[in-house]
Scaffold this motif. Sequence first.
Motif, PDB file in Angstrom:
ATOM      1  N   CYS A  19      52.885 -12.364  88.613  1.00  0.00           N
ATOM      2  CA  CYS A  19      53.289 -13.370  89.480  1.00  0.00           C
ATOM      3  C   CYS A  19      52.574 -14.500  89.043  1.00  0.00           C
ATOM      4  O   CYS A  19      51.547 -15.010  89.351  1.00  0.00           O
ATOM      5  CB  CYS A  19      52.937 -13.054  90.792  1.00  0.00           C
ATOM      6  SG  CYS A  19      53.358 -14.407  92.309  1.00  0.00           S
ATOM      7  N   ASP A  23      55.579 -18.114  95.311  1.00  0.00           N
ATOM      8  CA  ASP A  23      57.212 -17.462  95.439  1.00  0.00           C
ATOM      9  C   ASP A  23      58.011 -17.922  94.188  1.00  0.00           C
ATOM     10  O   ASP A  23      59.328 -17.777  94.253  1.00  0.00           O
ATOM     11  CB  ASP A  23      57.765 -19.043  96.214  1.00  0.00           C
ATOM     12  CG  ASP A  23      57.220 -18.868  97.668  1.00  0.00           C
ATOM     13  OD1 ASP A  23      57.056 -17.628  98.427  1.00  0.00           O
ATOM     14  OD2 ASP A  23      56.736 -19.845  98.471  1.00  0.00           O
ATOM     15  N   LEU A  26      58.769 -12.326  90.433  1.00  0.00           N
ATOM     16  CA  LEU A  26      57.819 -11.412  89.691  1.00  0.00           C
ATOM     17  C   LEU A  26      58.439 -11.007  88.283  1.00  0.00           C
ATOM     18  O   LEU A  26      59.701 -10.702  88.119  1.00  0.00           O
ATOM     19  CB  LEU A  26      57.519 -10.112  90.400  1.00  0.00           C
ATOM     20  CG  LEU A  26      57.229 -10.277  91.882  1.00  0.00           C
ATOM     21  CD1 LEU A  26      57.006  -9.016  92.700  1.00  0.00           C
ATOM     22  CD2 LEU A  26      55.591 -10.836  91.877  1.00  0.00           C
ATOM     23  N   ASP A  54      50.721  -7.369  99.622  1.00  0.00           N
ATOM     24  CA  ASP A  54      51.116  -8.013  98.278  1.00  0.00           C
ATOM     25  C   ASP A  54      52.222  -9.026  98.210  1.00  0.00           C
ATOM     26  O   ASP A  54      51.958  -9.950  97.352  1.00  0.00           O
ATOM     27  CB  ASP A  54      51.589  -6.770  97.353  1.00  0.00           C
ATOM     28  CG  ASP A  54      50.691  -5.589  97.293  1.00  0.00           C
ATOM     29  OD1 ASP A  54      49.466  -5.801  96.935  1.00  0.00           O
ATOM     30  OD2 ASP A  54      50.936  -4.539  97.487  1.00  0.00           O
ATOM     31  N   SER A  58      52.003 -12.850  96.720  1.00  0.00           N
ATOM     32  CA  SER A  58      52.877 -13.458  95.982  1.00  0.00           C
ATOM     33  C   SER A  58      53.278 -15.046  96.517  1.00  0.00           C
ATOM     34  O   SER A  58      53.766 -15.860  95.612  1.00  0.00           O
ATOM     35  CB  SER A  58      54.164 -12.718  95.843  1.00  0.00           C
ATOM     36  OG  SER A  58      55.019 -12.842  96.940  1.00  0.00           O
ATOM     37  N   ARG A  59      52.852 -15.317  97.702  1.00  0.00           N
ATOM     38  CA  ARG A  59      53.033 -16.658  98.154  1.00  0.00           C
ATOM     39  C   ARG A  59      51.672 -17.479  98.183  1.00  0.00           C
ATOM     40  O   ARG A  59      51.696 -18.457  98.828  1.00  0.00           O
ATOM     41  CB  ARG A  59      53.758 -16.370  99.890  1.00  0.00           C
ATOM     42  CG  ARG A  59      55.107 -15.696  99.703  1.00  0.00           C
ATOM     43  CD  ARG A  59      55.629 -16.087 101.119  1.00  0.00           C
ATOM     44  NE  ARG A  59      55.253 -15.018 102.234  1.00  0.00           N
ATOM     45  CZ  ARG A  59      55.732 -13.793 102.341  1.00  0.00           C
ATOM     46  NH1 ARG A  59      56.354 -13.407 101.613  1.00  0.00           N
ATOM     47  NH2 ARG A  59      54.912 -13.184 103.349  1.00  0.00           N
ATOM     48  N   PHE A  66      46.598 -18.360  90.770  1.00  0.00           N
ATOM     49  CA  PHE A  66      47.817 -18.005  89.849  1.00  0.00           C
ATOM     50  C   PHE A  66      47.207 -18.298  88.286  1.00  0.00           C
ATOM     51  O   PHE A  66      46.568 -19.161  88.352  1.00  0.00           O
ATOM     52  CB  PHE A  66      48.954 -18.470  90.277  1.00  0.00           C
ATOM     53  CG  PHE A  66      49.546 -18.050  91.701  1.00  0.00           C
ATOM     54  CD1 PHE A  66      50.179 -17.010  91.808  1.00  0.00           C
ATOM     55  CD2 PHE A  66      49.363 -19.065  92.818  1.00  0.00           C
ATOM     56  CE1 PHE A  66      50.808 -16.502  92.982  1.00  0.00           C
ATOM     57  CE2 PHE A  66      49.924 -18.515  93.887  1.00  0.00           C
ATOM     58  CZ  PHE A  66      50.576 -17.257  94.239  1.00  0.00           C
ATOM     59  N   LEU A  70      49.605  -8.550  91.219  1.00  0.00           N
ATOM     60  CA  LEU A  70      49.239  -8.106  92.546  1.00  0.00           C
ATOM     61  C   LEU A  70      49.047  -6.385  92.433  1.00  0.00           C
ATOM     62  O   LEU A  70      48.994  -5.866  91.575  1.00  0.00           O
ATOM     63  CB  LEU A  70      50.435  -8.355  93.300  1.00  0.00           C
ATOM     64  CG  LEU A  70      50.866  -9.825  93.516  1.00  0.00           C
ATOM     65  CD1 LEU A  70      52.202 -10.132  94.191  1.00  0.00           C
ATOM     66  CD2 LEU A  70      49.490 -10.548  94.204  1.00  0.00           C
TER      67      LEU A  70
END
Length: 378
Positions: A19, A23, A26, A54, A58-59, A66, A70
């Motif tokens: 990720c 948002d 993936l 998870d 990702s958010r 980042f 995940l």
Amino acid sequence: MSNQDITPPQVITCRAVVCWGPDQPLKLEEITVDPPKASEVRVKLLYASVCHSDLLGSRGKPVQVFPRILGHEGVGEVESLGSEVTGFKIGDVVVPVYIGECGSCSNCKKDKTNLCLVNPLSLNGLLRDGTSRMSAQGKPLFHFLSCSTWSEYTVIDASYLVRVDSAVEPRHASFLSCGFSTGYGAAWKEAHIEPGSTVAVLGLGAVGLGVIKGSSILGATTIIGVDLNEAKRGKGEAFGMTHFLNPNQSEKSITELIQEMTGGMGVDYCFECTGVTGLVSQAVDSTKPGGGMAVIIGAGDENELHINFMSLIMGRTIKGTIFGGIKPRSDLPVLFDKCERKEIQLDQLASHEISLEELPNVEEILKEADCVKISIKF
């Protein structure tokens, strides 16, 4: 043979789902995984699974770090060991956990908490020395919690690993590394449900089904499952649910429906497993005055919630939990044993099995009506 006598492990190139930002889609990438350092273990994953936490990751929850890999549920084999690691050997089957259990700190010596002070929950995406063992395109990749299981190989501090009995099916062991165990533990270790209790469970994912199974084994006589998805009725019944409520089929609130089902009194325990903050106050109000307990398990996008203080003044309590109060090395073997003796049967939990290549589309799979738990086979 000591760990020092083993040929030093080398850098590994493998595949993982990365990720790259909040948002962002993936992506399946080729990554580099460094050898484990002194207190670490490199694990070759056999299975991983998908938890809603998870998707929060990702958010950018709980922290914005980042790019990251995940996944915090999984099971694998020890591929290589750091020089100071004891208690594990190459080939051992292990599951990662995101809290440790040293056994000697003041918290580990208490029954009332599973939050180890020596091996705490890690949120910064780095290992103990403040660095990462994974990289892609020349950039370091952040780990997720204490591990990253959406990768063919991962590196984990040995304090966050538990050996799995060989009799437990690997896919089921992955489910026990977080979701189902969290729910089961919330009933067992947090609520301490007594025989004859009445229970309501909001949200019948893996966590909620774990609560139902734990409540059933502990002797609860009324177990009300609440979910918007009618397909979850059969799953709940398979794990011991006695009644099912779909709020979409009534104009009444969840609290009103539960009170009606319990003669106007409410339940002894209500477990909120969705992470929807608006349901927390309903969970509290669904319990009996003068002793009802609401246990909050689910994590969501919002960090604040509103509760009617009169509900608490009337003698109800609200309790939060992480990993269901499970102490990894003391309590997970109990669940492994229950699986081996068929007291817990997790076949009903597994609804989808996918490959790593299919994982970038996981959010679409989660929307399917019959989706309960997704396993990733490596």
